[in-house]
Write a protein that holds these residues in place. Sequence first.
Motif, mmCIF file in Angstrom:
data_model
loop_
_atom_site.group_PDB
_atom_site.id
_atom_site.type_symbol
_atom_site.label_atom_id
_atom_site.label_comp_id
_atom_site.label_asym_id
_atom_site.label_seq_id
_atom_site.Cartn_x
_atom_site.Cartn_y
_atom_site.Cartn_z
ATOM 1 N N ILE A 187 -0.927 -51.556 52.260
ATOM 2 C CA ILE A 187 -0.913 -50.336 51.442
ATOM 3 C C ILE A 187 -0.287 -49.197 52.232
ATOM 4 O O ILE A 187 0.557 -48.456 51.712
ATOM 5 N N LEU A 188 -0.684 -49.064 53.493
ATOM 6 C CA LEU A 188 -0.130 -48.008 54.338
ATOM 7 C C LEU A 188 1.376 -48.181 54.484
ATOM 8 O O LEU A 188 2.139 -47.218 54.336
ATOM 9 N N ARG A 189 1.812 -49.392 54.745
ATOM 10 C CA ARG A 189 3.248 -49.674 54.862
ATOM 11 C C ARG A 189 3.984 -49.296 53.582
ATOM 12 O O ARG A 189 5.024 -48.637 53.618
ATOM 13 N N ASP A 190 3.441 -49.704 52.446
ATOM 14 C CA ASP A 190 4.080 -49.415 51.165
ATOM 15 C C ASP A 190 4.152 -47.916 50.891
ATOM 16 O O ASP A 190 5.170 -47.408 50.411
ATOM 17 N N ASP A 191 3.084 -47.206 51.215
ATOM 18 C CA ASP A 191 3.073 -45.754 50.998
ATOM 19 C C ASP A 191 4.055 -45.037 51.925
ATOM 20 O O ASP A 191 4.720 -44.081 51.521
ATOM 21 N N LEU A 192 4.146 -45.503 53.154
ATOM 22 C CA LEU A 192 5.128 -44.923 54.079
ATOM 23 C C LEU A 192 6.548 -45.208 53.604
ATOM 24 O O LEU A 192 7.430 -44.351 53.714
ATOM 25 N N ALA A 218 -8.410 -59.080 62.085
ATOM 26 C CA ALA A 218 -7.166 -58.407 61.695
ATOM 27 C C ALA A 218 -6.735 -58.831 60.296
ATOM 28 O O ALA A 218 -6.155 -58.034 59.553
ATOM 29 N N ILE A 219 -7.042 -60.058 59.933
ATOM 30 C CA ILE A 219 -6.702 -60.555 58.595
ATOM 31 C C ILE A 219 -7.423 -59.727 57.536
ATOM 32 O O ILE A 219 -6.881 -59.459 56.469
ATOM 33 N N ASP A 220 -8.631 -59.296 57.832
ATOM 34 C CA ASP A 220 -9.422 -58.533 56.869
ATOM 35 C C ASP A 220 -8.844 -57.146 56.599
ATOM 36 O O ASP A 220 -9.072 -56.592 55.524
ATOM 37 N N VAL A 221 -8.137 -56.576 57.564
ATOM 38 C CA VAL A 221 -7.563 -55.235 57.351
ATOM 39 C C VAL A 221 -6.102 -55.301 56.906
ATOM 40 O O VAL A 221 -5.495 -54.267 56.636
ATOM 41 N N LYS A 222 -5.571 -56.506 56.790
ATOM 42 C CA LYS A 222 -4.176 -56.659 56.379
ATOM 43 C C LYS A 222 -3.872 -55.967 55.052
ATOM 44 O O LYS A 222 -2.844 -55.301 54.933
ATOM 45 N N PRO A 223 -4.730 -56.074 54.021
ATOM 46 C CA PRO A 223 -4.428 -55.373 52.765
ATOM 47 C C PRO A 223 -4.291 -53.864 52.938
ATOM 48 O O PRO A 223 -3.414 -53.244 52.329
ATOM 49 N N LEU A 224 -5.111 -53.278 53.780
ATOM 50 C CA LEU A 224 -4.998 -51.832 54.026
ATOM 51 C C LEU A 224 -3.709 -51.509 54.772
ATOM 52 O O LEU A 224 -3.056 -50.505 54.482
ATOM 53 N N LEU A 225 -3.348 -52.348 55.719
ATOM 54 C CA LEU A 225 -2.087 -52.140 56.444
ATOM 55 C C LEU A 225 -0.893 -52.251 55.504
ATOM 56 O O LEU A 225 0.075 -51.498 55.635
ATOM 57 N N PHE A 236 -4.632 -42.004 52.740
ATOM 58 C CA PHE A 236 -4.806 -40.753 52.003
ATOM 59 C C PHE A 236 -3.839 -39.682 52.516
ATOM 60 O O PHE A 236 -3.225 -38.952 51.735
ATOM 61 N N GLU A 237 -3.696 -39.600 53.816
ATOM 62 C CA GLU A 237 -2.811 -38.612 54.434
ATOM 63 C C GLU A 237 -1.355 -38.826 53.996
ATOM 64 O O GLU A 237 -0.639 -37.862 53.677
ATOM 65 N N VAL A 238 -0.916 -40.076 53.954
ATOM 66 C CA VAL A 238 0.460 -40.379 53.559
ATOM 67 C C VAL A 238 0.659 -40.121 52.064
ATOM 68 O O VAL A 238 1.674 -39.555 51.656
ATOM 69 N N LYS A 239 -0.312 -40.501 51.248
ATOM 70 C CA LYS A 239 -0.226 -40.228 49.809
ATOM 71 C C LYS A 239 -0.157 -38.720 49.557
ATOM 72 O O LYS A 239 0.611 -38.251 48.716
ATOM 73 N N THR A 240 -0.952 -37.969 50.289
ATOM 74 C CA THR A 240 -0.949 -36.512 50.161
ATOM 75 C C THR A 240 0.391 -35.945 50.604
ATOM 76 O O THR A 240 0.938 -35.040 49.956
ATOM 77 N N ASP A 246 2.073 -37.422 65.005
ATOM 78 C CA ASP A 246 1.561 -38.556 65.787
ATOM 79 C C ASP A 246 1.172 -39.754 64.930
ATOM 80 O O ASP A 246 0.391 -40.597 65.358
ATOM 81 N N ILE A 247 1.717 -39.866 63.718
ATOM 82 C CA ILE A 247 1.297 -40.976 62.865
ATOM 83 C C ILE A 247 1.679 -42.324 63.461
ATOM 84 O O ILE A 247 0.912 -43.281 63.358
ATOM 85 N N SER A 248 2.814 -42.398 64.118
ATOM 86 C CA SER A 248 3.204 -43.685 64.697
ATOM 87 C C SER A 248 2.242 -44.107 65.801
ATOM 88 O O SER A 248 1.911 -45.293 65.917
ATOM 89 N N VAL A 249 1.777 -43.151 66.579
ATOM 90 C CA VAL A 249 0.817 -43.452 67.645
ATOM 91 C C VAL A 249 -0.507 -43.905 67.034
ATOM 92 O O VAL A 249 -1.114 -44.887 67.484
ATOM 93 N N ARG A 250 -0.935 -43.211 65.982
ATOM 94 C CA ARG A 250 -2.205 -43.564 65.344
ATOM 95 C C ARG A 250 -2.124 -44.946 64.692
ATOM 96 O O ARG A 250 -3.072 -45.728 64.761
ATOM 97 N N ILE A 251 -0.995 -45.260 64.084
ATOM 98 C CA ILE A 251 -0.823 -46.581 63.472
ATOM 99 C C ILE A 251 -0.827 -47.657 64.546
ATOM 100 O O ILE A 251 -1.483 -48.697 64.403
ATOM 101 N N THR A 252 -0.112 -47.425 65.632
ATOM 102 C CA THR A 252 -0.081 -48.388 66.735
ATOM 103 C C THR A 252 -1.482 -48.625 67.292
ATOM 104 O O THR A 252 -1.887 -49.769 67.519
#
Length: 89
Positions: A63-68, A54-61, A15-19, A34-40
């Motif tokens: 989406i985040l990658r694509d938005d960035l 980790a496989i379960d959160v891959k789709p969200l990761l 949401f933050e990146v889309k905004t 600090d987005i890189s720290v938060r992502i790490t």
Amino acid sequence: MDMEEIEEKLNNLIFEVKTANADFKNYNSFNLEDISVRITDLCNAATSLPNGGAIDVKPLLEILRDDLTKLSKNIQQANEDQSKNIKLN
């Protein structure tokens, strides 16, 4: 961090990146401090989940990658456009 907390934080980052992207397009300032720290931190937490969580959160990761990537491309395009304008003047 458990799965629910990781998913919540990833959704917040998305949401933050889309905004930020919308703000940029509308010539408004944005802050992704600090987005890189938060992502790490979230990636590390995800890889620490049991049973391949980790496989379960891959789709969200993804989406985040694509938005960035979209935000980065928009900023790059704006910089290129600005450079062309400067050269023309």
